[in-house]
Write an enzyme that holds these catalytic residues in place. Structure first.
Site, PDB file in Angstrom:
ATOM      1  N   CYS A  62       0.816  -1.218   0.000  1.00 40.00           N
ATOM      2  CA  CYS A  62       0.000   0.000   0.000  1.00 40.00           C
ATOM      3  C   CYS A  62       0.848   1.265   0.000  1.00 40.00           C
ATOM      4  O   CYS A  62       0.437   2.293  -0.547  1.00 40.00           O
ATOM      5  CB  CYS A  62      -0.961   0.021   1.194  1.00 40.00           C
ATOM      6  SG  CYS A  62      -0.176  -0.188   2.801  1.00 40.00           S
ATOM      7  N   HIS A 317      -1.201   0.853   7.392  1.00 45.27           N
ATOM      8  CA  HIS A 317      -1.762   1.090   6.069  1.00 45.27           C
ATOM      9  C   HIS A 317      -1.453   2.520   5.614  1.00 45.27           C
ATOM     10  O   HIS A 317      -1.205   3.405   6.438  1.00 45.27           O
ATOM     11  CB  HIS A 317      -3.277   0.867   6.111  1.00 45.27           C
ATOM     12  CG  HIS A 317      -3.949   0.864   4.774  1.00 45.27           C
ATOM     13  ND1 HIS A 317      -3.451   0.202   3.683  1.00 45.27           N
ATOM     14  CD2 HIS A 317      -5.116   1.447   4.351  1.00 45.27           C
ATOM     15  CE1 HIS A 317      -4.263   0.369   2.650  1.00 45.27           C
ATOM     16  NE2 HIS A 317      -5.273   1.127   3.028  1.00 45.27           N
TER      17      HIS A 317
END
Length: 521
Positions: A62, A317
């Site tokens: 990510c 994330h």
């Protein structure tokens, strides 16, 4: 071997491939982490509402996808002309396009893009990042040498199908595996890099795409230079045990340097030891939940990028926050003065972002910024052996401008009040629920609009007063209307971890949105 197009092609030696693999994954990497990084392509979402966004199916990459996404948004919103024309290698700041502030028009722009427009922006974004890593001199592009050229030219089979078929038997578990499948192209001009990436875009859409782009960025920077950038080059760039992209990866893609920290400049630890941070202005910024938890301090370079676009980090994330309006980056006189003082203070902060400096450092801040404090105030601020930013700022709010303070910058606290929109994109798309559960929920990529209201800068006396008292007793009828509106806004403000990230950039910001809270995980 080279050619007249400005592209030279070669293959990695086994030594280079081993060094590259260990640098990324370390010498003891799990199959799960390898699977995450070898099964993530760089593809746009198929959902109409988020068709401008890169979709993530695996954890880990990510950080790579969010950085590319941020640059894609820069091209789509602020520099669409650069998607149509190749620009010089120096990639200087372009003039911004005025994007409509109306929510419907903004989302319409992002949802009505053609595949060609998105692909152009993606190619230009990837080119810009790689040249940034290559000091605006070269870009190295990693590709695959296992493709059947005859099949690629066939009209009966799609390029994506050919590449997927070729990758069926490919497993990357060592440097030797990398060396067998990689082909490396070095481009010395932006036009040649754009051409190479345009031709190779299907490869970056494949399951190896995210890893290939990370490898490209590392090779563009140079493996030796990457290790010199880092504070601890013995650790892998992909963090164990979950395989997340490290801050070094994100910083490399945003600033061109694989430093581990997000503060401005270098932190002197004494004895010739330094921690390295961001040392130059950046196009795309960075905000993190970890700062709101006092684990780090993001410097002014990353908080105030050239474009109002930020990669947002949580514990696990990376997502993207942006505004279509470049004016939200503009600072009034008070904010400019605060930023100047804060940067001087942070430069002397040796606590890793803890918000305090030594007495010696504080005296240097006072001298550099032209602030004149009485001995009594100085002794009170440094009474514990160090000076804390929050207490220092309170003193400055009540200190006359003639003495270097902030008191005379405005006749009321309304100085600096702002209301604007931010948009948050989370590209994660994966099943949520127990394994084998056919009814598992599917988390889709999501674009969320946030209405942000940034309260004014108040004096310490005003800050300690009740909101209603602060507005009501001192204003006329017109002001009372403002008071009622403001109190309502306070009551309606919503909270989520993303708001904590926003507040590291705009302190005390109030945020509202429709529907579910935006997620940064």
């Amino acid at each position: 071997m080279g050619n007249s197009s400005g592209i030279s092609e070669t293959e990695l030696s086994l030594t280079e491939a081993n060094q590259l693999f260990v640098m990324i994954f370390g010498d003891r990497v799990s199959r799960n982490v390898l699977a995450q990084w070898t099964n993530q392509g760089i593809r746009f979402s198929e959902d109409p509402e988020t068709s401008m966004g890169l979709v993530q199916h695996e954890g880990g990459p990510c950080g790579v996808l969010a950085a590319i996404q941020a640059f894609v948004l820069k091209y789509l919103l602020f520099a669409p002309e650069e998607s149509d024309n190749v620009v010089p290698n120096n990639l200087s700041n372009s003039g911004t396009r005025k994007v409509p502030e109306n929510e419907c028009l903004v989302t319409d722009i992002l949802q009505s893009l053609s595949e060609e427009e998105k692909s152009r922006s993606l190619v230009r974004s990837m080119s810009e990042i790689l040249f940034l890593c290559g000091r605006n001199e070269t870009a190295v592009i990693a590709s695959l040498n296992i493709l059947d050229c005859d099949l690629l030219e066939s009209e009966k089979v799609s390029v994506d199908e050919v590449i997927a078929k070729a990758l069926e038997s490919v497993s990357v578990e060592s440097g030797s595996d990398l060396q067998k499948v990689l082909r490396v192209s070095t481009c010395t001009s932006l036009s040649s890099a754009v051409q190479k990436l345009e031709n190779g875009l299907p490869i970056f859409r494949s399951r190896m795409g995210a890893l290939l782009f990370l490898i490209s960025a590392l090779l563009s920077r140079g493996l030796k230079t990457v290790q010199e950038d880092r504070d601890d080059p013995s650790q892998p760039l992909v963090t164990a045990p979950f395989g997340h992209a490290s801050q070094e990866i994100v910083n490399l893609l945003l600033s061109g340097s694989a430093v581990a920290n997000v503060f401005d400049g270098n932190m002197d630890l004494g004895g010739g030891m330094f921690l390295k941070g961001i040392s130059t202005n950046v196009k795309i910024g960075f905000l993190t939940l970890l700062e709101s938890l006092n684990y780090c301090k993001v410097g002014q370079y990353l908080k105030n990028p050239c474009f109002p676009i930020w990669v947002v980090g949580s514990e696990s994330h990376y997502t993207v926050l942006f505004s279509p309006d470049s004016k939200i980056q503009e600072q009034n006189e008070l904010e400019e003065r605060e930023a100047h003082i804060r940067r001087a203070f942070d430069a002397k902060d040796e606590s890793g972002g803890g918000g305090f400096v030594s007495i010696e450092g504080f005296n240097q801040v006072i001298e550099e910024t032209g602030i004149k404090l009485t001995r009594e105030k100085t002794e009170r601020l440094c009474g514990t052996g160090f000076a804390v930013w929050s207490e220092f700022w309170k003193v400055l709010l009540d200190l006359d401008n003639s003495l270097g303070g902030m008191k005379d910058y405005g006749t009321s606290g309304l100085m600096g009040e702002k209301v604007f929109d931010l948009y948050h994109f989370n590209g994660i798309a994966k099943s949520i629920g127990s394994s084998g559960n056919e009814n598992s929920l599917i988390q889709r990529p999501r674009l969320t609009r946030l209405r942000v209201s940034v309260p004014p800068k108040w004096t310490s006396e005003e800050l300690s007063a009740d909101v209603a008292d602060r507005y009501g007793p001192h204003l006329d009828q017109s002001g009372s209307d403002k008071c009622t509106s403001r109190v309502s806004e306070v009551r309606l403000a919503q909270h989520a971890p993303l708001v904590d990230c926003v507040r590291t950039r705009w302190s005390d910001a109030l945020c509202n949105w429709e529907g579910d809270a935006p997620s940064i995980v």
